[in-house]
Design a protein around this motif. Structure first.
Motif, PDB file in Angstrom:
ATOM      1  N   SER A  59       0.842  -1.194   0.000  1.00 39.40           N
ATOM      2  CA  SER A  59       0.000   0.000   0.000  1.00 39.40           C
ATOM      3  C   SER A  59       0.880   1.247   0.000  1.00 39.40           C
ATOM      4  O   SER A  59       2.026   1.220   0.449  1.00 39.40           O
ATOM      5  CB  SER A  59      -0.930   0.027   1.220  1.00 39.40           C
ATOM      6  OG  SER A  59      -0.210   0.287   2.406  1.00 39.40           O
ATOM      7  N   GLU A 104       0.282   5.591   0.746  1.00 37.78           N
ATOM      8  CA  GLU A 104      -0.611   6.688   1.126  1.00 37.78           C
ATOM      9  C   GLU A 104       0.139   8.007   1.081  1.00 37.78           C
ATOM     10  O   GLU A 104       1.299   8.079   1.483  1.00 37.78           O
ATOM     11  CB  GLU A 104      -1.169   6.490   2.542  1.00 37.78           C
ATOM     12  CG  GLU A 104      -2.212   5.423   2.664  1.00 37.78           C
ATOM     13  CD  GLU A 104      -2.819   5.375   4.058  1.00 37.78           C
ATOM     14  OE1 GLU A 104      -2.368   6.156   4.934  1.00 37.78           O
ATOM     15  OE2 GLU A 104      -3.725   4.566   4.285  1.00 37.78           O
ATOM     16  N   ILE A 127      -4.652  10.438  -0.613  1.00 38.18           N
ATOM     17  CA  ILE A 127      -4.663   9.570  -1.779  1.00 38.18           C
ATOM     18  C   ILE A 127      -4.010   8.258  -1.369  1.00 38.18           C
ATOM     19  O   ILE A 127      -2.904   8.251  -0.817  1.00 38.18           O
ATOM     20  CB  ILE A 127      -3.900  10.186  -2.968  1.00 38.18           C
ATOM     21  CG1 ILE A 127      -4.564  11.490  -3.401  1.00 38.18           C
ATOM     22  CG2 ILE A 127      -3.852   9.207  -4.145  1.00 38.18           C
ATOM     23  CD1 ILE A 127      -3.806  12.219  -4.501  1.00 38.18           C
ATOM     24  N   TYR A 148      -3.331   3.897  -2.339  1.00 41.38           N
ATOM     25  CA  TYR A 148      -3.344   2.793  -3.302  1.00 41.38           C
ATOM     26  C   TYR A 148      -2.880   1.536  -2.589  1.00 41.38           C
ATOM     27  O   TYR A 148      -1.884   1.561  -1.846  1.00 41.38           O
ATOM     28  CB  TYR A 148      -2.407   3.088  -4.474  1.00 41.38           C
ATOM     29  CG  TYR A 148      -2.200   1.911  -5.416  1.00 41.38           C
ATOM     30  CD1 TYR A 148      -3.196   1.514  -6.294  1.00 41.38           C
ATOM     31  CD2 TYR A 148      -1.007   1.188  -5.402  1.00 41.38           C
ATOM     32  CE1 TYR A 148      -3.021   0.437  -7.147  1.00 41.38           C
ATOM     33  CE2 TYR A 148      -0.819   0.101  -6.248  1.00 41.38           C
ATOM     34  CZ  TYR A 148      -1.828  -0.261  -7.115  1.00 41.38           C
ATOM     35  OH  TYR A 148      -1.652  -1.334  -7.966  1.00 41.38           O
ATOM     36  N   GLN A 177      -6.529  -4.617  -6.642  1.00 44.10           N
ATOM     37  CA  GLN A 177      -5.948  -3.295  -6.401  1.00 44.10           C
ATOM     38  C   GLN A 177      -7.069  -2.299  -6.151  1.00 44.10           C
ATOM     39  O   GLN A 177      -8.167  -2.427  -6.693  1.00 44.10           O
ATOM     40  CB  GLN A 177      -5.068  -2.854  -7.575  1.00 44.10           C
ATOM     41  CG  GLN A 177      -5.739  -2.828  -8.913  1.00 44.10           C
ATOM     42  CD  GLN A 177      -4.763  -2.471 -10.025  1.00 44.10           C
ATOM     43  OE1 GLN A 177      -3.751  -1.816  -9.790  1.00 44.10           O
ATOM     44  NE2 GLN A 177      -5.068  -2.878 -11.248  1.00 44.10           N
ATOM     45  N   ASN A 178      -6.761  -1.323  -5.321  1.00 42.30           N
ATOM     46  CA  ASN A 178      -7.777  -0.356  -4.906  1.00 42.30           C
ATOM     47  C   ASN A 178      -7.150   1.024  -4.811  1.00 42.30           C
ATOM     48  O   ASN A 178      -6.087   1.195  -4.218  1.00 42.30           O
ATOM     49  CB  ASN A 178      -8.358  -0.774  -3.546  1.00 42.30           C
ATOM     50  CG  ASN A 178      -9.468   0.147  -3.090  1.00 42.30           C
ATOM     51  OD1 ASN A 178     -10.220   0.652  -3.897  1.00 42.30           O
ATOM     52  ND2 ASN A 178      -9.557   0.362  -1.791  1.00 42.30           N
ATOM     53  N   ILE A 179      -7.798   2.016  -5.425  1.00 42.36           N
ATOM     54  CA  ILE A 179      -7.364   3.417  -5.355  1.00 42.36           C
ATOM     55  C   ILE A 179      -8.436   4.206  -4.614  1.00 42.36           C
ATOM     56  O   ILE A 179      -9.623   4.117  -4.936  1.00 42.36           O
ATOM     57  CB  ILE A 179      -7.145   4.009  -6.758  1.00 42.36           C
ATOM     58  CG1 ILE A 179      -6.106   3.194  -7.526  1.00 42.36           C
ATOM     59  CG2 ILE A 179      -6.706   5.467  -6.673  1.00 42.36           C
ATOM     60  CD1 ILE A 179      -5.955   3.610  -8.976  1.00 42.36           C
ATOM     61  N   THR A 180      -8.019   4.986  -3.629  1.00 44.66           N
ATOM     62  CA  THR A 180      -8.950   5.769  -2.828  1.00 44.66           C
ATOM     63  C   THR A 180      -8.484   7.216  -2.738  1.00 44.66           C
ATOM     64  O   THR A 180      -7.296   7.480  -2.536  1.00 44.66           O
ATOM     65  CB  THR A 180      -9.070   5.192  -1.402  1.00 44.66           C
ATOM     66  OG1 THR A 180      -9.475   3.833  -1.473  1.00 44.66           O
ATOM     67  CG2 THR A 180     -10.087   5.975  -0.577  1.00 44.66           C
ATOM     68  N   SER A 181      -9.429   8.147  -2.897  1.00 46.27           N
ATOM     69  CA  SER A 181      -9.151   9.567  -2.712  1.00 46.27           C
ATOM     70  C   SER A 181     -10.173  10.128  -1.736  1.00 46.27           C
ATOM     71  O   SER A 181     -11.375   9.880  -1.866  1.00 46.27           O
ATOM     72  CB  SER A 181      -9.231  10.331  -4.040  1.00 46.27           C
ATOM     73  OG  SER A 181      -8.226   9.887  -4.937  1.00 46.27           O
ATOM     74  N   SER A 204     -13.552   5.870  -4.577  1.00 48.86           N
ATOM     75  CA  SER A 204     -12.767   4.646  -4.523  1.00 48.86           C
ATOM     76  C   SER A 204     -12.973   3.828  -5.787  1.00 48.86           C
ATOM     77  O   SER A 204     -14.088   3.789  -6.346  1.00 48.86           O
ATOM     78  CB  SER A 204     -13.160   3.818  -3.295  1.00 48.86           C
ATOM     79  OG  SER A 204     -12.400   2.647  -3.202  1.00 48.86           O
TER      80      SER A 204
END
Length: 239
Positions: free
Chosen positions: A189, A191, A198, A200, A214-218, A230
């Motif tokens: 991960s 950050e 942000i 990932y 996989q995961n992307i978060t804002s 997300s």
């Protein structure tokens, strides 16, 4: 310690759940930390004492279980963290290698117990260091494993990588989460925090060489409230 009790009943049993089940569970936790040689050694223990009364739990064709089951299940974890810094470090990062040894009896979960609270499971950085990685304790993690990881962070940046080696041939959680080798999938991960966040994270299957998840978060913070966006991508070998 923590006490748990439930009484679950249905009109009839299903292929996976009993018609009725009561559980009385006590979880005893013991934790100790030792600071020595610029390292932190943590010893964590969870001891599960459980009594189940189950009615009409389907086992296989024309075979059902009704009766009481008592289970005593200890899990012990030994953690080692050794943080350090490098003198010429423009980002002012702290580096922290981590190692964890987890030991349990290794006995597999019984199909005579109806799994009511341990079905929502995932293999992530959030639970890789948990002694019992199942979401509940109708199923208990029968693993003997060695976790190894690495964290680099400052006030704004955090990078985390982790993987484990599973010694137990019949590890329930390890197999159920799609790890078909002793060496688990690789977790990572990243950050970045400023005024906003942000992030990932990913799960990489080293055996078949593909990113399994996989995961992307804002996350954005303002006077009107918090906004979170997300994106999640999951794949299997057949994709």
């Amino acid at each position: 310690g923590i006490f748990e009790f439930y009484n679950i009943f249905r009109d009839k049993n299903t292929s996976v759940h009993a018609q009725r089940q009561q559980k009385l569970s006590h979880i005893y936790n013991l934790n100790r930390e030792i600071i020595k040689f610029n390292s932190k050694i943590s010893i964590n223990t969870e001891v599960y004492n459980q009594i189940y009364n189950t009615q009409n739990k389907f086992i296989d064709e024309n075979n059902y279980h009704t009766g009481n089951i008592y289970r005593l299940f200890p899990i012990v974890g030994i953690n080692l963290e050794s943080p350090f810094r490098i003198k010429k470090n423009k980002l002012n990062l702290t580096f922290k290698p981590t190692t964890q040894l987890v030991l349990s009896p290794g006995s597999s979960n019984s199909n005579k117990i109806s799994n009511e609270d341990s079905s929502n499971n995932s293999f992530t950085l959030d639970n890789i260091a948990s002694l019992n990685r199942f979401s509940g304790n109708d199923k208990i993690d029968n693993s003997k494993r060695l976790n190894f990881g690495f964290i680099a962070e400052n006030d704004q940046i955090k990078l985390e990588l982790s993987q484990l080696y599973e010694f137990t041939e019949n590890s329930n959680f390890h197999k159920e989460q799609g790890n078909d080798d002793h060496l688990s999938d690789f977790l990572g991960s990243f950050e970045y925090k400023n005024k906003n966040l942000i992030g990932y994270n990913f799960r990489y299957d080293h055996k078949d060489s593909f990113i399994k998840e996989q995961n992307i978060t804002s996350e954005y913070y303002n006077n009107l409230g918090d906004i979170s966006v997300s994106y999640l991508d999951q794949k299997s070998k057949t994709d």
